[in-house]
Enzyme design. Structure first.
Site, PDB file in Angstrom:
ATOM      1  CE  LYS A  16      -6.162  -8.674  -1.916  1.00 14.61           C
ATOM      2  NZ  LYS A  16      -6.284  -7.777  -0.959  1.00 14.61           N
ATOM      3  CE  LYS A  72      -4.332  -1.377   1.579  1.00 13.38           C
ATOM      4  NZ  LYS A  72      -5.908  -1.045   3.110  1.00 13.38           N
ATOM      5  CE  LYS A 106     -13.098  -2.844   0.308  1.00 11.96           C
ATOM      6  NZ  LYS A 106     -13.434  -2.747   1.566  1.00 11.96           N
TER       7      LYS A 106
HETATM    8  P1  TYM Z   1     -10.387  -5.572   4.066  1.00 14.11           P
HETATM    9  O1  TYM Z   1     -11.717  -3.734   4.404  1.00 14.11           O
HETATM   10  O2  TYM Z   1      -9.817  -5.076   2.590  1.00 14.11           O
HETATM   11  O3  TYM Z   1     -11.519  -6.872   3.389  1.00 14.11           O
HETATM   12  C1  TYM Z   1     -12.422  -7.297   3.619  1.00 14.11           C
HETATM   13  C2  TYM Z   1     -12.435  -8.726   3.770  1.00 14.11           C
HETATM   14  O4  TYM Z   1     -12.566  -9.287   2.768  1.00 14.11           O
HETATM   15  C3  TYM Z   1     -11.598 -10.323   2.552  1.00 14.11           C
HETATM   16  N1  TYM Z   1     -10.588  -9.899   1.251  1.00 14.11           N
HETATM   17  C4  TYM Z   1     -11.516 -10.952  -0.218  1.00 14.11           C
HETATM   18  N2  TYM Z   1     -11.018 -12.274   0.523  1.00 14.11           N
HETATM   19  C5  TYM Z   1     -10.997 -13.257  -0.309  1.00 14.11           C
HETATM   20  N3  TYM Z   1     -11.117 -12.938  -2.133  1.00 14.11           N
HETATM   21  C6  TYM Z   1     -10.413 -11.531  -1.754  1.00 14.11           C
HETATM   22  N4  TYM Z   1     -10.157 -11.247  -3.584  1.00 14.11           N
HETATM   23  C7  TYM Z   1     -10.630 -10.373  -0.768  1.00 14.11           C
HETATM   24  N5  TYM Z   1     -10.894  -9.292  -0.926  1.00 14.11           N
HETATM   25  C8  TYM Z   1     -10.672  -9.033   0.402  1.00 14.11           C
HETATM   26  C9  TYM Z   1     -10.713  -9.718   3.145  1.00 14.11           C
HETATM   27  O5  TYM Z   1      -9.339 -10.918   3.907  1.00 14.11           O
HETATM   28  C10 TYM Z   1     -11.326  -8.866   4.375  1.00 14.11           C
HETATM   29  O6  TYM Z   1     -11.346 -10.068   5.194  1.00 14.11           O
HETATM   30  N6  TYM Z   1      -7.793  -5.326   7.614  1.00 14.11           N
HETATM   31  C11 TYM Z   1      -8.776  -5.539   7.049  1.00 14.11           C
HETATM   32  C12 TYM Z   1     -10.225  -5.120   7.761  1.00 14.11           C
HETATM   33  C13 TYM Z   1     -10.075  -5.154   9.808  1.00 14.11           C
HETATM   34  C14 TYM Z   1     -10.046  -6.864  10.383  1.00 14.11           C
HETATM   35  C15 TYM Z   1     -10.309  -6.210  11.807  1.00 14.11           C
HETATM   36  C16 TYM Z   1     -10.281  -7.456   9.620  1.00 14.11           C
HETATM   37  C17 TYM Z   1      -9.229  -4.147  10.463  1.00 14.11           C
HETATM   38  N7  TYM Z   1      -9.208  -4.987  11.939  1.00 14.11           N
HETATM   39  C18 TYM Z   1     -10.129  -6.930  12.784  1.00 14.11           C
HETATM   40  C19 TYM Z   1     -10.790  -8.873  10.402  1.00 14.11           C
HETATM   41  C20 TYM Z   1     -10.137  -8.677  12.514  1.00 14.11           C
HETATM   42  C21 TYM Z   1      -9.571  -5.039   6.122  1.00 14.11           C
HETATM   43  O7  TYM Z   1      -8.501  -4.023   4.956  1.00 14.11           O
HETATM   44  O8  TYM Z   1     -10.197  -5.989   5.449  1.00 14.11           O
END
Ligand code: TYM
Length: 341
Positions: free
Chosen positions: A205, A121, A208
């Protein structure tokens, strides 16, 4: 680091978060949100819209507000029950930020320096990244441990962050001689869609931040857009294989079949068997129908929920109140252990 001898004995609890940073996509749905729904029957669950994580990179304040409501609406539209589970936004419960500060003092620079997501990032211009982006995984550990959550459903890309959360929990317990105080949270990364790939490139992957909207299916896409995107999805020249082994080195086939399996709640082996020897085009046609049948009702429900902003805000506020009741005693005890009066 030495293994803890006394392990956490408290109740099991699920926590997960999704960032309100623009369009939710099929990866978010299959890797996370869909699994949130199933876990509600087995566990007490907290599902959080992590707005404090979002602002580690620039967010337009108006868009942040609307994206926050959109993620909450997506949780509910996908089937998370706001009575049974706790749905809330992170900034409404101050324990997240307070515990994150304590964890900033527990985690080591060396640990954070190894985080691949920060490297991705921040890109080449690391000097210009926010401090928040660097410390992001500490806040994630705080999200989870403020509730002593034991299980964390996420996609594969969050694995490294979850390992860091475990290291932080363990170091805290060791440093403060509080064996078993924090659980070492278990990542729940399972199923055929833990890593949904871009529709334009099976080695990247679905995300967004990818510029091409054709690389992903958004939860806001209508039936037409879904059909177009699958039709244009990258494929390879061969017929679909007869066994899962035949998917090696065929990332596009693996991705589309994995999406099909996850959307239909079937095992990948089963889906591979169904399409064995067929053309990509027949898989794409069936996948389009399946995706529309799953995603259209969710989109419709999201639209309805978003039309009543006050009601949605009430759900978030009530969830925050319930979350705060769990987090406050844990935070107070943490402060006492650290020696804060
Ligand atoms: P974020 O907002 O990027 O994504 C949310 C969830 O979607 C999953 N994900 C995917 N799964 C499969 N294939 C993909 N291409 C894909 N893209 C995204 C992510 O793995 C996630 O589960 N850091 C985290 C948010 C967070 C969090 C937490 C998660 C903040 N605090 C505590 C668990 C526990 C994030 O940026 O997810």
């Amino acid at each position: 680091m030495s293994e803890q001898t006394i392990t956490y004995q408290g109740p099991e609890r699920v926590f997960s978060g999704v960032q309100p940073t623009g369009n939710l996509h099929l990866g978010n749905y299959l890797g996370a949100i869909k699994r949130f729904v199933d876990l509600q029957h087995e566990y007490n669950c907290l599902y959080c819209v992590v707005d404090l994580h979002a602002i580690t990179v620039w967010q337009d304040p108006r868009e942040l507000r609307s994206s926050t409501r959109e993620v909450a609406a997506a949780f509910i539209a996908a089937g998370v029950d706001p009575e049974r589970s706790i749905i809330f936004n992170q900034s409404a419960v101050s324990a997240h930020a307070e515990l994150a500060w304590i964890f900033n003092c527990v985690a080591r620079m060396g640990w954070l320096n190894r985080m691949t997501q920060f490297k991705d990032k921040a890109g080449k211009d690391k000097e210009n990244a926010s401090v928040g982006l660097f410390a992001y995984p500490n806040l994630m550990a705080a999200d989870i441990l403020a509730y002593k959550a034991t299980h964390v459903p996420v996609g594969d890309d969050q694995k490294q962050h979850l390992e860091l959360s475990r290291d932080i929990a363990q170091k805290f317990n060791n440093d403060f001689d509080a064996p078993g105080f924090f659980p070492l949270p278990e990542p729940l990364i399972a199923g055929p869609a833990t890593r949904v790939m871009s529709l334009r490139d099976g080695s990247a992957k679905m995300s967004k931040s990818e510029k091409s909207d054709h690389s992903r299916i958004n939860l806001s896409d209508d039936a037409d857009a879904i059909a177009k995107k699958f039709k244009k999805a990258k494929s390879d020249p061969d017929l679909l294989p007869a066994s899962v082994d035949g998917l090696r080195e065929r990332p596009e086939a693996e991705n589309l079949l994995g999406i099909f399996a996850a959307l239909s709640d079937r095992a990948i082996e089963d889906v591979v068997e169904q399409f064995a020897g067929q053309q990509f085009s027949s898989l794409k046609n069936e996948l389009t129908d399946l995706a529309i049948s799953v995603l259209e009702p969710i989109r419709g429900e999201m639209d309805k929920l978003l039309a009543d902003q006050d009601e949605l805000d009430k759900v978030l506020a009530s969830g925050a109140g319930r979350a705060d009741e769990i987090a406050q005693p844990i935070l107070s005890e943490t402060k006492r252990i650290v020696g804060l009066i």
